[in-house]
Design a protein around this motif. Sequence first.
Motif, PDB file in Angstrom:
ATOM      1  N   THR A   1       0.831  -1.208   0.000  1.00 15.47           N
ATOM      2  CA  THR A   1       0.000   0.000   0.000  1.00 15.47           C
ATOM      3  C   THR A   1       0.864   1.255   0.000  1.00 15.47           C
ATOM      4  O   THR A   1       0.366   2.347  -0.261  1.00 15.47           O
ATOM      5  CB  THR A   1      -0.958   0.003   1.213  1.00 15.47           C
ATOM      6  N   GLY A   2       2.157   1.081   0.328  1.00 17.82           N
ATOM      7  CA  GLY A   2       3.070   2.216   0.279  1.00 17.82           C
ATOM      8  C   GLY A   2       3.021   3.103   1.509  1.00 17.82           C
ATOM      9  O   GLY A   2       3.343   4.290   1.427  1.00 17.82           O
TER      10      GLY A   2
ATOM     11  N   ARG B   1       0.332  11.991   4.654  1.00 19.08           N
ATOM     12  CA  ARG B   1       1.096  11.039   3.855  1.00 19.08           C
ATOM     13  C   ARG B   1       2.577  11.211   4.121  1.00 19.08           C
ATOM     14  O   ARG B   1       2.994  12.187   4.738  1.00 19.08           O
ATOM     15  CB  ARG B   1       0.827  11.255   2.365  1.00 19.08           C
TER      16      ARG B   1
ATOM     17  N   VAL C   1      -2.415  -1.630  -4.045  1.00 20.36           N
ATOM     18  CA  VAL C   1      -1.212  -1.510  -4.866  1.00 20.36           C
ATOM     19  C   VAL C   1      -1.275  -0.239  -5.732  1.00 20.36           C
ATOM     20  O   VAL C   1      -0.273   0.450  -5.916  1.00 20.36           O
ATOM     21  CB  VAL C   1      -1.022  -2.762  -5.744  1.00 20.36           C
TER      22      VAL C   1
ATOM     23  N   ARG D   1      -0.222   2.673  -3.701  1.00 21.75           N
ATOM     24  CA  ARG D   1       1.238   2.697  -3.608  1.00 21.75           C
ATOM     25  C   ARG D   1       1.841   3.280  -4.882  1.00 21.75           C
ATOM     26  O   ARG D   1       2.747   4.108  -4.841  1.00 21.75           O
ATOM     27  CB  ARG D   1       1.762   1.270  -3.405  1.00 21.75           C
ATOM     28  N   GLU D   2       1.308   2.874  -6.006  1.00 21.44           N
ATOM     29  CA  GLU D   2       1.873   3.279  -7.287  1.00 21.44           C
ATOM     30  C   GLU D   2       1.583   4.736  -7.618  1.00 21.44           C
ATOM     31  O   GLU D   2       2.449   5.432  -8.129  1.00 21.44           O
ATOM     32  CB  GLU D   2       1.289   2.395  -8.399  1.00 21.44           C
TER      33      GLU D   2
ATOM     34  N   HIS E   1      -1.273   7.489  -5.980  1.00 26.10           N
ATOM     35  CA  HIS E   1      -2.531   7.787  -5.292  1.00 26.10           C
ATOM     36  C   HIS E   1      -3.289   8.919  -5.977  1.00 26.10           C
ATOM     37  O   HIS E   1      -4.511   8.984  -5.923  1.00 26.10           O
ATOM     38  CB  HIS E   1      -2.275   8.110  -3.817  1.00 26.10           C
TER      39      HIS E   1
ATOM     40  N   ILE F   1      -6.177   3.197   2.681  1.00 35.34           N
ATOM     41  CA  ILE F   1      -4.959   3.057   3.483  1.00 35.34           C
ATOM     42  C   ILE F   1      -5.342   2.672   4.909  1.00 35.34           C
ATOM     43  O   ILE F   1      -4.685   1.851   5.552  1.00 35.34           O
ATOM     44  CB  ILE F   1      -4.127   4.352   3.448  1.00 35.34           C
TER      45      ILE F   1
ATOM     46  N   SER G   1      -6.081  -1.012   4.949  1.00 33.80           N
ATOM     47  CA  SER G   1      -4.822  -1.754   4.926  1.00 33.80           C
ATOM     48  C   SER G   1      -4.166  -1.720   6.307  1.00 33.80           C
ATOM     49  O   SER G   1      -3.649  -2.726   6.801  1.00 33.80           O
ATOM     50  CB  SER G   1      -3.908  -1.147   3.861  1.00 33.80           C
TER      51      SER G   1
ATOM     52  N   ARG H   1       8.361  -5.984  -1.780  1.00 35.97           N
ATOM     53  CA  ARG H   1       7.423  -6.097  -2.887  1.00 35.97           C
ATOM     54  C   ARG H   1       7.054  -7.552  -3.134  1.00 35.97           C
ATOM     55  O   ARG H   1       6.393  -7.893  -4.100  1.00 35.97           O
ATOM     56  CB  ARG H   1       8.044  -5.522  -4.171  1.00 35.97           C
TER      57      ARG H   1
END
Lengths: 249, 331
Positions: free
Chosen positions: B71-72, B126, B208, B211-212, B214, B228, B231, B276
């Motif tokens: 989720t980053g 964030r 994902v 994460r990539e 938002h 988030i 998660s 990852r």
Amino acid sequence: MSLLVLNDVGRRFGALQALSGISLSVEAGELRAIIGPNGAGKTTLFNLISGYFPPTDGSIVFGGEPITAGTPTALVKRGIIRTFQITEIFLSLTVRENLRVAVETAMGLNLRPWISAAVRTVVMNQVENLAEIVRITAKLDRVAGELSHGDQRVVEIGIVLAKSPKLLLLDEPTAGMGDEETHHMTDLIRRLNKDQGITMLFVEHDMAIVFGIADRITVLDNGRMLAEGNATEIAANPRVQAAYLGHAA
Amino acid sequence: MSTDLATETARTAPQARTGMSRRTIGNVVLGVVLLTVPLWLPLVGGYTDLASRVLIYALAAMGLNLLLGFTGGLSFGHAAYFGLGAYGVGLMLKYETHSLFLALGVGTLVGGLAATLLGPIAVRRRGIYFSMITIAIGQMFYFIAIRWNTLTGGYDGLSGFARPKFAGPGHLLSMGPTGMYYLVLAAFAIAALLLWIVLNAPLGHAFVAIRENHKRLTFLGVSTQRYIAISFAISGFIAALAGGLNALLDGFASPNLLNYSMSGDFLIIAVLGGMRNFYGPLAGAVIFVLVRDYVSSVTDNWMSVIGLVFVVSVIFFPMGVLGFFNRKSGS
Ligand SMILES: Nc1ncnc2c1ncn2[C@@H]1O[C@H](COP(=O)(O)OP(=O)(O)OP(=O)(O)O)[C@@H](O)[C@H]1O
Ligand SMILES: [Mg+2]
């Protein structure tokens, strides 16, 4: 009734008046080009319409309803979808995965912690459809970040199409593309407008494209509206010529 | 694209791509290896509790990694949920129940609910601010545990509880290291399976995608904060389950379990193994626990050895140990 109406819209950033006195209306089904020199306020205009930030003056009406200070998510629900001047996609995912999450979002599936084979098939078919429309099928299993700049632009359009936009905002869709990619993108924009009837605003610097496909053209300069009209009117407009020649010099 | 053990590609949520059969083989091999640990581990000089510790840390790091790798979100406070799980189990067994599963359930629920309630506060920010809030929230529980002497045992930790006995044929069976190991393995397997399902579902795809990018997802109409937070909650439940198991393994809960240095250990484990990567945290936990166990028997300064291993691995395998093998076996 116009689909999108801006009444005397302005946006200030501290001391900088990035946009002021913008009044325009866009009819349903229209393909509208927004042109103007660098820093004219084109992206700022898109940011206001898409809810990236609110205007500091004026009001915006979409489909007859006020949307002036709408959040991005609220405006997306109404059907206003945008791309960005710098491509925003999911770079380390494959093209298929990029489209898949967009389709799942459009189908309202995001919260599902599991998925049935039947629903998965529906999603994957829709992914294939989108890929056909934007013509990226051959690259579905490539990692998006490894694609050419032009293909990444195409992927972003595929992503936004998943949401069935009523109003699509494209910020410089052909920027940085080669001739062939530009041709492909121009053709795609035209098809989406003519075949699917999607109302579109697009920012474009290439005058050949603008004059070639836009129904109407809005010219911005230095935060103000310089002119509006069809290709012939804009090409003949002395103020536009002056602004462009002035900036080109 | 995938190796035997590393079933997850370096980039994305698990998805059936090309290596379906290799993935299945990998999972079977991993399953057999884990199921037979009590048989072969003593032969190579290990002991069963060590394997339990590996799986417990792997479980916590896997939970954390749902947030971190998929989720980053970089949380520095997951020890809080691990620790709450541990204290929850300890207190239940000490004061309330002789049921192992009730204690474990309550411990998991306490830690998981804490993450569910507090996650939404952290996700309002964030990046570095998110991380700072997670530390602050985590440390809050650490200080509560230290101060609330009468309940938690303060600095000394919570003791005076043990694994309950089971009703056997005619008499009570106590749960030895082997029984404990299989309990941990079962918890690990169930949690891993659930995580796998989620990551293969739209919810995991949304994680994902956040994460990539938002921003892209927000402008598709997704309220990314909410996802988030989800998660965060799931990862908190898993960390709490791991913490509860840790209390069962030790018959003890230390306030250090709640401290941010413990959160750091879980982060090291996830990054070391490959964040990852679905099984990255398991690989990381194997390395971390073995190094700690071996080096601490030689010197008290085991943490600097872990640090060295970490630095070297981050420099040479930026995608983690499994990420490295993934790449080798890839194109
Ligand atoms: N978020 C912001 N904060 C402060 N100033 C901004 C912001 N966004 C835009 N501006 C300023 O507003 C003006 C218009 O910018 P904008 O990006 O809208 O121009 P543009 O017409 O899209 O230009 P380009 O063709 O270079 O993309 C510029 O002077 C820019 O620096
Ligand atoms: Mg711009």
